[in-house]
Design a protein around this motif. Structure first.
Motif, short mmCIF file in Angstrom:
data_model
loop_
_atom_site.label_atom_id
_atom_site.label_comp_id
_atom_site.label_asym_id
_atom_site.label_seq_id
_atom_site.Cartn_x
_atom_site.Cartn_y
_atom_site.Cartn_z
N ASP A 194 103.91 43.75 40.22
CA ASP A 194 103.41 44.47 39.18
C ASP A 194 101.93 44.65 38.77
O ASP A 194 101.36 45.53 38.24
N ASP A 195 101.16 43.82 39.48
CA ASP A 195 99.74 43.85 39.60
C ASP A 195 99.14 45.17 40.58
O ASP A 195 97.87 45.39 40.49
N LEU A 224 98.57 36.36 40.87
CA LEU A 224 98.94 37.85 40.89
C LEU A 224 100.44 38.17 41.17
O LEU A 224 101.27 37.29 41.86
N LYS A 225 101.16 39.21 40.64
CA LYS A 225 102.49 39.43 40.62
C LYS A 225 102.64 40.99 41.16
O LYS A 225 101.38 41.86 41.24
N MET A 229 91.06 37.64 39.20
CA MET A 229 92.76 37.72 38.83
C MET A 229 93.48 36.63 39.58
O MET A 229 93.27 36.23 40.68
N ARG A 234 95.72 35.38 32.71
CA ARG A 234 95.80 35.32 34.28
C ARG A 234 94.37 35.94 34.90
O ARG A 234 93.96 35.55 35.95
N PHE A 235 93.67 37.05 34.00
CA PHE A 235 92.52 37.56 34.49
C PHE A 235 91.48 37.34 33.54
O PHE A 235 91.77 36.82 32.44
N ARG A 255 93.40 49.98 35.46
CA ARG A 255 94.06 50.09 36.54
C ARG A 255 95.04 51.14 36.46
O ARG A 255 95.61 51.52 35.46
N SER A 308 99.34 42.40 29.41
CA SER A 308 99.64 42.28 30.50
C SER A 308 99.11 41.22 31.51
O SER A 308 99.73 40.57 32.48
N VAL A 309 97.69 41.06 31.05
CA VAL A 309 96.89 40.13 31.95
C VAL A 309 96.50 38.90 31.37
O VAL A 309 95.73 38.15 31.90
N TYR A 351 92.39 49.71 40.83
CA TYR A 351 91.44 49.17 39.98
C TYR A 351 90.15 50.15 39.85
O TYR A 351 89.48 50.17 40.80
N ILE A 371 92.84 46.83 30.99
CA ILE A 371 92.93 45.36 31.60
C ILE A 371 92.01 44.55 30.55
O ILE A 371 92.52 43.69 30.08
#
Length: 125
Positions: A88-89, A85-86, A82, A66-67, A38, A62-63, A93, A48
């Motif tokens: 910052d995401d 989600l935040k 995903m 969550r991912f 991303r 960072s993921v 992509y 990612i």
């Protein structure tokens, strides 16, 4: 000819989920490393997740948790699920693939020879 086509991006609220798809042609899962990156405005392209053609999957810090990357070989498609989600995401992509049987670090951008056009994900706070 190798083609990668992403879909599934959009605008979602914080905490929501989204699934991106990458449909591939010209390469196969058992011969090419497949990954997701991303890029946010003004930042470098960030790793990612990727699955190596030789086996094994690695996630960016960072993921993690969550991912999730998965695939449907019958559809020549892999997915990026995903969750949580935040803001910052928020980024464009990209899915990517290496040339056949390439030995190279799967988190390294230079490993990938083919890229999709990108799909925008925006997480609103």
């Amino acid at each position: 000819q190798v083609q990668l086509v992403e879909s599934g991006g959009g605008l979602v609220p914080v905490g929501d989920s989204l699934r991106l798809s990458c449909t591939i042609s010209g390469v196969t899962f058992n011969s090419s490393t497949m990954g997701w990156f991303r890029q946010a405005p003004g930042k470098d392209r960030e790793f990612i997740v990727a699955t190596a053609w030789s086996g094994g999957t690695d996630y960016g810090d960072s993921v993690k948790g969550r991912f999730t990357m998965s695939r449907d070989e019958a559809k020549n498609t892999h997915y990026l699920e995903m969750n949580d989600l935040k803001p910052d995401d928020t980024a464009v992509y990209y899915c990517a693939a290496s040339s056949r049987f390439k030995w190279s670090p799967i988190a390294d951008r230079q490993t990938y020879d083919y890229w999709g056009q990108g799909t925008q994900v925006t997480v609103s706070s």
